[in-house]
Motif scaffolding. Structure first.
Motif, PDB file in Angstrom:
ATOM      1  N   LEU A 233       0.825  -1.207   0.000  1.00 50.79           N
ATOM      2  CA  LEU A 233       0.000   0.000   0.000  1.00 50.79           C
ATOM      3  C   LEU A 233       0.858   1.256   0.000  1.00 50.79           C
ATOM      4  O   LEU A 233       0.552   2.238  -0.699  1.00 50.79           O
ATOM      5  CB  LEU A 233      -0.936  -0.013   1.203  1.00 50.79           C
ATOM      6  N   GLN A 234       1.930   1.250   0.770  1.00 52.78           N
ATOM      7  CA  GLN A 234       2.847   2.395   0.770  1.00 52.78           C
ATOM      8  C   GLN A 234       3.457   2.598  -0.608  1.00 52.78           C
ATOM      9  O   GLN A 234       3.592   3.732  -1.090  1.00 52.78           O
ATOM     10  CB  GLN A 234       3.958   2.177   1.813  1.00 52.78           C
ATOM     11  N   ASP A 235       3.828   1.498  -1.251  1.00 48.24           N
ATOM     12  CA  ASP A 235       4.414   1.571  -2.590  1.00 48.24           C
ATOM     13  C   ASP A 235       3.410   2.111  -3.592  1.00 48.24           C
ATOM     14  O   ASP A 235       3.740   2.946  -4.454  1.00 48.24           O
ATOM     15  CB  ASP A 235       4.884   0.177  -3.005  1.00 48.24           C
ATOM     16  N   TRP A 236       2.163   1.659  -3.500  1.00 50.93           N
ATOM     17  CA  TRP A 236       1.095   2.153  -4.382  1.00 50.93           C
ATOM     18  C   TRP A 236       0.873   3.645  -4.153  1.00 50.93           C
ATOM     19  O   TRP A 236       0.748   4.414  -5.114  1.00 50.93           O
ATOM     20  CB  TRP A 236      -0.193   1.368  -4.103  1.00 50.93           C
ATOM     21  N   LYS A 237       0.857   4.063  -2.922  1.00 55.65           N
ATOM     22  CA  LYS A 237       0.653   5.467  -2.577  1.00 55.65           C
ATOM     23  C   LYS A 237       1.742   6.347  -3.180  1.00 55.65           C
ATOM     24  O   LYS A 237       1.470   7.455  -3.665  1.00 55.65           O
ATOM     25  CB  LYS A 237       0.641   5.614  -1.054  1.00 55.65           C
ATOM     26  N   ASN A 238       2.981   5.855  -3.194  1.00 51.79           N
ATOM     27  CA  ASN A 238       4.108   6.637  -3.703  1.00 51.79           C
ATOM     28  C   ASN A 238       4.160   6.648  -5.229  1.00 51.79           C
ATOM     29  O   ASN A 238       4.478   7.676  -5.840  1.00 51.79           O
ATOM     30  CB  ASN A 238       5.422   6.086  -3.147  1.00 51.79           C
ATOM     31  N   LYS A 239       3.829   5.507  -5.837  1.00 50.08           N
ATOM     32  CA  LYS A 239       3.982   5.388  -7.294  1.00 50.08           C
ATOM     33  C   LYS A 239       2.781   5.914  -8.076  1.00 50.08           C
ATOM     34  O   LYS A 239       2.927   6.381  -9.196  1.00 50.08           O
ATOM     35  CB  LYS A 239       4.238   3.926  -7.667  1.00 50.08           C
ATOM     36  N   ASP A 240       1.600   5.824  -7.517  1.00 48.92           N
ATOM     37  CA  ASP A 240       0.389   6.253  -8.221  1.00 48.92           C
ATOM     38  C   ASP A 240      -0.529   6.972  -7.241  1.00 48.92           C
ATOM     39  O   ASP A 240      -1.592   6.475  -6.873  1.00 48.92           O
ATOM     40  CB  ASP A 240      -0.323   5.042  -8.831  1.00 48.92           C
ATOM     41  N   PRO A 241      -0.107   8.169  -6.805  1.00 45.67           N
ATOM     42  CA  PRO A 241      -0.861   8.865  -5.753  1.00 45.67           C
ATOM     43  C   PRO A 241      -2.291   9.204  -6.142  1.00 45.67           C
ATOM     44  O   PRO A 241      -3.172   9.217  -5.293  1.00 45.67           O
ATOM     45  CB  PRO A 241      -0.033  10.135  -5.506  1.00 45.67           C
ATOM     46  N   GLU A 242      -2.545   9.445  -7.414  1.00 51.04           N
ATOM     47  CA  GLU A 242      -3.899   9.807  -7.829  1.00 51.04           C
ATOM     48  C   GLU A 242      -4.860   8.622  -7.663  1.00 51.04           C
ATOM     49  O   GLU A 242      -5.957   8.761  -7.103  1.00 51.04           O
ATOM     50  CB  GLU A 242      -3.903  10.270  -9.286  1.00 51.04           C
ATOM     51  N   ALA A 243      -4.440   7.454  -8.140  1.00 52.19           N
ATOM     52  CA  ALA A 243      -5.277   6.265  -8.003  1.00 52.19           C
ATOM     53  C   ALA A 243      -5.436   5.881  -6.541  1.00 52.19           C
ATOM     54  O   ALA A 243      -6.525   5.505  -6.097  1.00 52.19           O
ATOM     55  CB  ALA A 243      -4.692   5.100  -8.790  1.00 52.19           C
ATOM     56  N   PHE A 244      -4.355   5.992  -5.785  1.00 49.06           N
ATOM     57  CA  PHE A 244      -4.430   5.637  -4.366  1.00 49.06           C
ATOM     58  C   PHE A 244      -5.355   6.585  -3.613  1.00 49.06           C
ATOM     59  O   PHE A 244      -6.105   6.157  -2.732  1.00 49.06           O
ATOM     60  CB  PHE A 244      -3.038   5.676  -3.730  1.00 49.06           C
ATOM     61  N   ASP A 245      -5.310   7.864  -3.969  1.00 50.29           N
ATOM     62  CA  ASP A 245      -6.129   8.839  -3.255  1.00 50.29           C
ATOM     63  C   ASP A 245      -7.611   8.549  -3.416  1.00 50.29           C
ATOM     64  O   ASP A 245      -8.391   8.745  -2.475  1.00 50.29           O
ATOM     65  CB  ASP A 245      -5.825  10.254  -3.763  1.00 50.29           C
ATOM     66  N   TYR A 246      -8.018   8.061  -4.581  1.00 50.08           N
ATOM     67  CA  TYR A 246      -9.423   7.708  -4.788  1.00 50.08           C
ATOM     68  C   TYR A 246      -9.837   6.609  -3.815  1.00 50.08           C
ATOM     69  O   TYR A 246     -10.886   6.687  -3.171  1.00 50.08           O
ATOM     70  CB  TYR A 246      -9.634   7.260  -6.230  1.00 50.08           C
ATOM     71  N   LYS A 247      -8.988   5.584  -3.694  1.00 49.30           N
ATOM     72  CA  LYS A 247      -9.258   4.489  -2.765  1.00 49.30           C
ATOM     73  C   LYS A 247      -9.203   4.985  -1.325  1.00 49.30           C
ATOM     74  O   LYS A 247     -10.013   4.583  -0.473  1.00 49.30           O
ATOM     75  CB  LYS A 247      -8.226   3.381  -2.981  1.00 49.30           C
ATOM     76  N   TRP A 248      -8.269   5.875  -1.052  1.00 50.59           N
ATOM     77  CA  TRP A 248      -8.075   6.378   0.305  1.00 50.59           C
ATOM     78  C   TRP A 248      -9.275   7.191   0.768  1.00 50.59           C
ATOM     79  O   TRP A 248      -9.742   7.042   1.900  1.00 50.59           O
ATOM     80  CB  TRP A 248      -6.803   7.220   0.349  1.00 50.59           C
ATOM     81  N   GLN A 249      -9.781   8.042  -0.096  1.00 52.53           N
ATOM     82  CA  GLN A 249     -10.932   8.857   0.282  1.00 52.53           C
ATOM     83  C   GLN A 249     -12.152   7.988   0.574  1.00 52.53           C
ATOM     84  O   GLN A 249     -12.923   8.259   1.489  1.00 52.53           O
ATOM     85  CB  GLN A 249     -11.253   9.871  -0.826  1.00 52.53           C
ATOM     86  N   SER A 250     -12.326   6.939  -0.211  1.00 52.49           N
ATOM     87  CA  SER A 250     -13.437   6.014   0.022  1.00 52.49           C
ATOM     88  C   SER A 250     -13.275   5.304   1.361  1.00 52.49           C
ATOM     89  O   SER A 250     -14.244   5.148   2.124  1.00 52.49           O
ATOM     90  CB  SER A 250     -13.495   4.988  -1.112  1.00 52.49           C
ATOM     91  N   ALA A 251     -12.049   4.884   1.670  1.00 54.84           N
ATOM     92  CA  ALA A 251     -11.799   4.198   2.942  1.00 54.84           C
ATOM     93  C   ALA A 251     -12.054   5.128   4.122  1.00 54.84           C
ATOM     94  O   ALA A 251     -12.628   4.723   5.142  1.00 54.84           O
ATOM     95  CB  ALA A 251     -10.358   3.672   2.968  1.00 54.84           C
ATOM     96  N   CYS A 252     -11.636   6.388   3.987  1.00 52.53           N
ATOM     97  CA  CYS A 252     -11.859   7.357   5.074  1.00 52.53           C
ATOM     98  C   CYS A 252     -13.352   7.642   5.260  1.00 52.53           C
ATOM     99  O   CYS A 252     -13.842   7.757   6.391  1.00 52.53           O
ATOM    100  CB  CYS A 252     -11.109   8.656   4.782  1.00 52.53           C
ATOM    101  N   TYR A 253     -14.076   7.735   4.157  1.00 59.37           N
ATOM    102  CA  TYR A 253     -15.518   7.978   4.237  1.00 59.37           C
ATOM    103  C   TYR A 253     -16.214   6.851   4.990  1.00 59.37           C
ATOM    104  O   TYR A 253     -17.043   7.079   5.879  1.00 59.37           O
ATOM    105  CB  TYR A 253     -16.086   8.113   2.826  1.00 59.37           C
ATOM    106  N   ASN A 254     -15.864   5.618   4.634  1.00 61.89           N
ATOM    107  CA  ASN A 254     -16.491   4.466   5.293  1.00 61.89           C
ATOM    108  C   ASN A 254     -16.060   4.350   6.752  1.00 61.89           C
ATOM    109  O   ASN A 254     -16.864   3.970   7.613  1.00 61.89           O
ATOM    110  CB  ASN A 254     -16.149   3.187   4.539  1.00 61.89           C
TER     111      ASN A 254
END
Length: 339
Positions: A233-254
């Protein structure tokens, strides 16, 4: 209220907007539609015993001496294995099927060769949102409708597959407790309610409710993959922050929905819960817990390359058991197993 074998037709014209309002913002059906859905489910449940046999060894099998026309036609064209895969992916039950179904097909073939029941595994949860108005830590109409929808699925597939259908429901207690800080007492009450509902409906020999995720975590050594999941997950966050942010915002909402509200800013608490949720889920995936190996996995959430189920009949794609649909909304209807 006694439900007749023929559905009543409801005239909503005499209902005021207030009387037939949408129940919650994130559920797109009204109280009268809920009544119709519940009564449809009751009628189907009443007719189910005439069409299936249920045993502890094989789960649900068809009791019909002659296959329905649709099943006979499908079996002639595709044979048993491909017929099951075809029906499993039909619009009657899923809103999306896996692009590559080869591993799912291989699993069904192994079951068929060994004359064993096909077992479907479904993650169920996390537990109900403890912040919703009227929410109890017990199953309500949402869980009832979902269980009956699963009986529709098992019944349809049992007409195609001769060695029985079982469905394993896995309550999401680990992430509910660790990620979303749900009290253990709430989680235990909810899971016990699911077990009692399956028993009350007579589903318990084919709809198998796990007492929690612990057994599967040990079976798949899932905890051994937590560090790998965190690193990925850390690697995904660093390499593709835009895609990760979409998933991250959904996780924070839930996560925010499932953490008790406090007057103070709880951003850190929410983000901590969201990260723990993502790590736990990623570890499950790495471990193979949701791969078509010894089971056929199904999901309700939006995960890629999976069979994504409809929650309710008539293609309602919401997740009603995660919301409060208490029996008090329709007090004249009694469901076995609902308290």
């Amino acid at each position: 209220m006694q439900v007749q074998a023929t559905l009543q037709k409801y005239d909503d014209s005499d209902l005021s907007a207030e009387a037939d309002k949408v129940l919650f913002e994130d559920i797109n059906f009204t109280q009268s539609q809920l009544r119709k859905a519940v009564e449809e489910a009751i009628v189907f449940h009443q007719s189910l015993a005439d069409t299936v046999l249920v045993t502890p060894e094989y789960g649900m099998q068809t009791a019909l001496k002659k296959a329905p026309d649709w099943a006979a036609s499908l079996l002639r064209k595709k044979g048993v294995i491909d017929s099951v895969v075809e029906k499993m992916g039909s619009w009657s039950f899923v809103k999306r099927r896996a692009e590559d179904s080869s591993l799912h097909t291989q699993y069904i073939q192994r079951c068929f060769d060994n004359k064993e029941p096909v077992i479907f595994r479904i993650a169920f949860g996390p537990v109900k949102n403890i912040n919703l108005p009227m929410c109890r830590q017990l199953p309500d109409f949402g869980e009832y409708l979902t269980f009956v929808q699963l009986s529709r699925l098992a019944s349809a597939l049992s007409t195609l597959y001769p060695y029985g259908i079982k469905i394993q429901v896995v309550p999401d207690n680990i992430r509910a407790q660790i990620a979303n800080l749900c009290p253990v007492s709430h989680v235990r009450s909810y899971i016990n309610g699911l077990i009692k509902l399956a028993e009350g409906l007579g589903f318990d020999q084919w709809l198998l409710v796990e007492t929690d995720q612990s057994r599967l975590y040990e079976l798949y050594n899932t905890k051994n993959y937590l560090d790998q999941a965190d690193a990925e997950l850390q690697d995904w966050k660093n390499k593709d922050p835009e895609a990760f942010d979409y998933k991250w915002q959904s996780a924070c909402y839930n996560a925010q929905k499932n953490i008790p509200q406090t007057p103070d800013d709880n951003t850190a608490e929410v983000e901590g819960a969201a990260w723990r949720y993502l790590v736990a889920h990623r570890a499950e995936i790495i471990s193979g817990m949701w791969s078509p190996q010894d089971v056929f996995p199904l999901v309700y959430a939006n995960h890629p390359n999976t069979y994504q189920l409809y929650s309710l009949f008539q293609k309602n794609t919401k997740l009603p058991w995660q919301n409060a649909l208490p029996t008090s909304l329709l007090p004249d209807i009694s469901i076995p197993g609902l308290q």
